[in-house]
Design an enzyme around this catalytic site. Sequence first.
Site, short mmCIF file in Angstrom:
data_model
loop_
_atom_site.label_atom_id
_atom_site.label_comp_id
_atom_site.label_asym_id
_atom_site.label_seq_id
_atom_site.Cartn_x
_atom_site.Cartn_y
_atom_site.Cartn_z
N GLY A 14 22.15 35.38 -27.93
CA GLY A 14 21.82 36.75 -28.33
C GLY A 14 22.71 37.27 -29.42
CB SER A 16 19.86 38.33 -33.84
OG SER A 16 19.36 39.15 -32.79
NE ARG A 17 18.09 43.33 -31.38
CZ ARG A 17 18.11 44.17 -30.35
NH1 ARG A 17 18.93 45.21 -30.37
NH2 ARG A 17 17.32 43.98 -29.31
CB SER A 142 25.89 46.91 -18.18
OG SER A 142 25.77 48.32 -18.35
CE1 TYR A 155 20.63 45.98 -19.33
CE2 TYR A 155 21.87 47.80 -18.38
CZ TYR A 155 21.75 46.79 -19.32
OH TYR A 155 22.74 46.60 -20.25
CB ALA A 157 19.37 44.63 -9.67
#
Length: 243
Positions: A14, A16-17, A142, A155, A157
């Site tokens: 992940g 790319s940004r 997170s 999200y 979980a």
Amino acid sequence: MNGLLESKKALVTGGSRGIGREIVLEYARAGASVVTCGRHSSEALTSLSRELKDVGGQHRVLIADVTHAEEVDHLVDECRATLGGLDILVHNAGVNSRVPFPELLLEEWQRIMDTNLGAAYTVTQRALPLLSAGGSVVFVGSRVATVGLPMGAHYTASKAGLVGLARSLAKELGPRGLRVNVLAPGPMESDAPMPPEARQRFEHGVALRRLGRASDVAGVAIFLASDLAAFVSGETINVDGGV
């Protein structure tokens, strides 16, 4: 280039940004050789390739959907061919959506779980043979994993699952000399416009009274990948400005 990761070999999913892109670039600037990927061909991936060329070093930017095992195998094969092995693995690929729980469809639950948690399992398991003693695995989680998020049960979980996965793997892989940790960003700046009232609410909940930047997270990602964190494993480090 600060040399903290000199001669290290890294895979970052992940990339790319956002946070992933910043980690890739900071790893390269710190002396690491980096293989990274994005799910689709995009201008973001093309521009990342250009930036990495400017930094210098041996890097590869690939297209790979880490929710598909065969594409993960291709990604790991490229790491083997390009780098010969790995010292650092960062699972950053992730997706999010806001859905009230009564309206949350099983398909959306599975989409979030497959990318945020399932792919962490697949990528780590497939890359494990390439990771050498002293290596570092970092899951980008997170802050919501421990505080919750309305309309984000799926999200939350998935990110909470990363904490349990990291703690278990830290114990299992520790005897091999591997460290496993979680980076947990708090409220972050993004490319998407944010209503002023929402920004004010988020900033008011942060002790430092601002939203986080990708560079804030990347700095801690360098620490966890470096020898400075040689005795740090099984931890979740909140990068949230004091939520």
